[in-house]
Design a protein around this motif. Structure first.
Motif, PDB file in Angstrom:
ATOM      1  N   MET A   1       0.837  -1.311   0.011  1.00 16.93           N
ATOM      2  CA  MET A   1       0.306   0.067  -0.042  1.00 16.93           C
ATOM      3  C   MET A   1       0.808   1.457  -0.127  1.00 16.93           C
ATOM      4  O   MET A   1       1.851   1.129   0.661  1.00 16.93           O
ATOM      5  N   LYS A   2       0.301   2.295  -0.919  1.00 13.57           N
ATOM      6  CA  LYS A   2       1.209   3.240  -0.772  1.00 13.57           C
ATOM      7  C   LYS A   2       0.426   4.660  -0.577  1.00 13.57           C
ATOM      8  O   LYS A   2      -0.685   4.832  -1.635  1.00 13.57           O
ATOM      9  N   ILE A   3       0.679   5.241   0.445  1.00 12.72           N
ATOM     10  CA  ILE A   3      -0.351   6.421   0.759  1.00 12.72           C
ATOM     11  C   ILE A   3       0.378   7.673   0.954  1.00 12.72           C
ATOM     12  O   ILE A   3       1.430   7.874   1.356  1.00 12.72           O
ATOM     13  N   HIS A   4      -0.012   8.852   0.351  1.00  8.53           N
ATOM     14  CA  HIS A   4       0.320  10.026   0.309  1.00  8.53           C
ATOM     15  C   HIS A   4      -0.336  11.251   1.227  1.00  8.53           C
ATOM     16  O   HIS A   4      -1.616  11.075   0.888  1.00  8.53           O
ATOM     17  N   ILE A   5       0.228  11.527   2.345  1.00 10.19           N
ATOM     18  CA  ILE A   5      -0.426  12.555   3.086  1.00 10.19           C
ATOM     19  C   ILE A   5       0.207  14.005   2.821  1.00 10.19           C
ATOM     20  O   ILE A   5       1.308  13.979   2.692  1.00 10.19           O
ATOM     21  N   THR A   6      -0.906  14.860   2.325  1.00  6.97           N
ATOM     22  CA  THR A   6      -0.280  16.133   2.021  1.00  6.97           C
ATOM     23  C   THR A   6      -1.120  17.312   2.568  1.00  6.97           C
ATOM     24  O   THR A   6      -2.313  17.064   3.298  1.00  6.97           O
ATOM     25  N   GLY A   7      -0.825  18.532   2.934  1.00  9.74           N
ATOM     26  CA  GLY A   7      -1.514  19.697   3.255  1.00  9.74           C
ATOM     27  C   GLY A   7      -0.657  20.902   3.550  1.00  9.74           C
ATOM     28  O   GLY A   7       0.805  20.691   3.050  1.00  9.74           O
ATOM     29  N   ASN A   8      -0.910  21.622   4.084  1.00 11.25           N
ATOM     30  CA  ASN A   8      -0.117  23.083   4.518  1.00 11.25           C
ATOM     31  C   ASN A   8       0.676  22.706   5.508  1.00 11.25           C
ATOM     32  O   ASN A   8       0.486  21.650   6.282  1.00 11.25           O
ATOM     33  N   ALA A   9       1.908  23.596   5.564  1.00  8.62           N
ATOM     34  CA  ALA A   9       2.616  23.241   6.911  1.00  8.62           C
ATOM     35  C   ALA A   9       1.849  23.379   8.065  1.00  8.62           C
ATOM     36  O   ALA A   9       0.828  24.490   8.146  1.00  8.62           O
ATOM     37  N   GLY A  10       2.015  22.569   9.071  1.00  9.74           N
ATOM     38  CA  GLY A  10       1.273  22.544  10.306  1.00  9.74           C
ATOM     39  C   GLY A  10      -0.046  22.106  10.137  1.00  9.74           C
ATOM     40  O   GLY A  10      -1.001  22.319  11.303  1.00  9.74           O
ATOM     41  N   SER A  11      -0.369  21.470   9.131  1.00 11.14           N
ATOM     42  CA  SER A  11      -1.814  20.811   9.028  1.00 11.14           C
ATOM     43  C   SER A  11      -1.977  19.480   9.661  1.00 11.14           C
ATOM     44  O   SER A  11      -2.795  19.094  10.052  1.00 11.14           O
ATOM     45  N   GLY A  12      -0.692  18.811  10.093  1.00  9.69           N
ATOM     46  CA  GLY A  12      -0.647  17.649  10.964  1.00  9.69           C
ATOM     47  C   GLY A  12      -0.355  16.326  10.100  1.00  9.69           C
ATOM     48  O   GLY A  12      -0.504  15.160  10.441  1.00  9.69           O
ATOM     49  N   LYS A  13       0.324  16.679   8.976  1.00  9.31           N
ATOM     50  CA  LYS A  13       0.926  15.508   8.345  1.00  9.31           C
ATOM     51  C   LYS A  13       1.845  14.595   8.766  1.00  9.31           C
ATOM     52  O   LYS A  13       1.616  13.551   8.979  1.00  9.31           O
ATOM     53  N   THR A  14       2.918  15.297   9.526  1.00 14.54           N
ATOM     54  CA  THR A  14       3.867  14.321  10.072  1.00 14.54           C
ATOM     55  C   THR A  14       3.227  13.385  11.267  1.00 14.54           C
ATOM     56  O   THR A  14       3.521  12.292  11.485  1.00 14.54           O
ATOM     57  N   THR A  15       2.395  14.056  12.153  1.00 16.37           N
ATOM     58  CA  THR A  15       1.665  13.542  13.018  1.00 16.37           C
ATOM     59  C   THR A  15       0.594  12.509  12.648  1.00 16.37           C
ATOM     60  O   THR A  15       0.542  11.205  13.108  1.00 16.37           O
ATOM     61  N   LEU A  16       0.050  12.606  11.690  1.00 16.04           N
ATOM     62  CA  LEU A  16      -0.977  11.636  11.051  1.00 16.04           C
ATOM     63  C   LEU A  16      -0.066  10.499  10.367  1.00 16.04           C
ATOM     64  O   LEU A  16      -0.431   9.425  10.577  1.00 16.04           O
ATOM     65  N   ALA A  17       1.024  11.066   9.838  1.00 22.56           N
ATOM     66  CA  ALA A  17       1.789   9.719   8.943  1.00 22.56           C
ATOM     67  C   ALA A  17       2.138   8.832  10.012  1.00 22.56           C
ATOM     68  O   ALA A  17       2.268   7.664   9.863  1.00 22.56           O
ATOM     69  N   LYS A  18       2.740   9.264  11.258  1.00 20.82           N
ATOM     70  CA  LYS A  18       3.349   8.336  12.176  1.00 20.82           C
ATOM     71  C   LYS A  18       2.495   7.444  12.390  1.00 20.82           C
ATOM     72  O   LYS A  18       2.399   6.473  13.071  1.00 20.82           O
ATOM     73  N   GLN A  19       1.147   8.029  12.986  1.00 19.99           N
ATOM     74  CA  GLN A  19       0.051   7.499  13.591  1.00 19.99           C
ATOM     75  C   GLN A  19      -0.422   6.160  12.626  1.00 19.99           C
ATOM     76  O   GLN A  19      -0.687   5.114  12.988  1.00 19.99           O
ATOM     77  N   LEU A  20      -0.634   6.622  11.540  1.00 20.99           N
ATOM     78  CA  LEU A  20      -1.053   5.711  10.245  1.00 20.99           C
ATOM     79  C   LEU A  20       0.173   4.838  10.011  1.00 20.99           C
ATOM     80  O   LEU A  20      -0.413   3.509   9.900  1.00 20.99           O
ATOM     81  N   GLY A  21       1.113   5.074   9.838  1.00 27.31           N
ATOM     82  CA  GLY A  21       2.333   4.168   9.631  1.00 27.31           C
ATOM     83  C   GLY A  21       2.355   3.068  10.969  1.00 27.31           C
ATOM     84  O   GLY A  21       2.557   1.936  10.502  1.00 27.31           O
ATOM     85  N   GLN A  22       2.148   3.495  12.039  1.00 21.57           N
ATOM     86  CA  GLN A  22       2.153   2.563  13.185  1.00 21.57           C
ATOM     87  C   GLN A  22       1.028   1.691  13.134  1.00 21.57           C
ATOM     88  O   GLN A  22       0.982   0.491  13.267  1.00 21.57           O
ATOM     89  N   ALA A  23      -0.110   2.229  12.770  1.00 22.22           N
ATOM     90  CA  ALA A  23      -1.570   1.275  12.726  1.00 22.22           C
ATOM     91  C   ALA A  23      -1.551   0.292  11.567  1.00 22.22           C
ATOM     92  O   ALA A  23      -2.003  -0.732  11.474  1.00 22.22           O
ATOM     93  N   LEU A  24      -0.734   0.685  10.249  1.00 20.35           N
ATOM     94  CA  LEU A  24      -0.904  -0.014   9.403  1.00 20.35           C
ATOM     95  C   LEU A  24       0.440  -0.759   9.064  1.00 20.35           C
ATOM     96  O   LEU A  24       0.632  -1.567   8.190  1.00 20.35           O
ATOM     97  N   ASN A  25       1.389  -0.620   9.936  1.00 25.11           N
ATOM     98  CA  ASN A  25       2.810  -1.230   9.921  1.00 25.11           C
ATOM     99  C   ASN A  25       3.586  -0.962   8.502  1.00 25.11           C
ATOM    100  O   ASN A  25       3.744  -1.852   8.018  1.00 25.11           O
TER     101      ASN A  25
END
Length: 168
Positions: A1-25
């Motif tokens: 699976m390949k997921i791209h998380i995009t958005g403005n600076a400060g939108s929460g991309k890094t936080t969501l990516a880390k959480q989603l990465g952990q949830a989906l391994n």
């Protein structure tokens, strides 16, 4: 699976990516390390293109950042369409501990204090410069747009449902 998380600076991309990465391994990659070199020097177009290609060639990934290459290569795109005032507030909060040193996603010698005016300008212009292109490209991709805090468990279920519908 390949997921791209995009958005403005400060939108929460890094936080969501880390959480989603952990949830989906799934391994998480930040485009900050591709876009920037030591001392807030921007990578050349060629360096950036090579770095992006290296990331998208991996078998599975979550890439967070703004990149047409990542969007086009993703199975699923998540656009965090967060209001500017929230992005600015989050950037201030996020950057306070890193005013005089680099955040973990950044190359060395990239203290936030050196780019605060530039960062606010990027945030302010994002809805006019980047958002229309992201929304246009999402017409042809599976994905979702969020304007508020994301429940990761619900998002995982949505991604799995959306992608399994594609594979049936």
């Amino acid at each position: 699976m390949k997921i791209h998380i995009t958005g403005n600076a400060g939108s929460g991309k890094t936080t969501l990516a880390k959480q989603l990465g952990q949830a989906l391994n799934i391994p998480v990659q930040s485009l900050d390390g591709v876009v920037w070199k030591d001392g807030w020097v921007a990578a050349s177009k060629e360096e950036r293109a090579l770095g992006e290609q290296k990331l998208v060639r991996q078998k599975q990934w979550i890439i967070e950042g703004v990149s047409k290459t990542a969007r086009d290569s993703a199975d699923y795109v998540i656009f965090l369409d967060v209001p500017r005032h929230i992005c600015i507030s989050r950037c201030i909060k996020r950057n306070l501990p890193y005013l005089f040193r680099s955040r973990p996603e950044l190359p060395d010698n990239c203290p936030e204090i050196l780019i605060i005016p530039r960062l606010f300008k990027i945030i302010w212009k994002f809805p006019e410069l980047a958002k229309p292109n992201i929304l246009q490209s999402m017409k042809y991709k599976k994905g979702v747009v969020f304007s508020k805090v994301v429940n990761v468990d619900e998002l995982v279920a949505k991604i799995e449902a959306d992608l399994s519908a594609c594979w049936e």
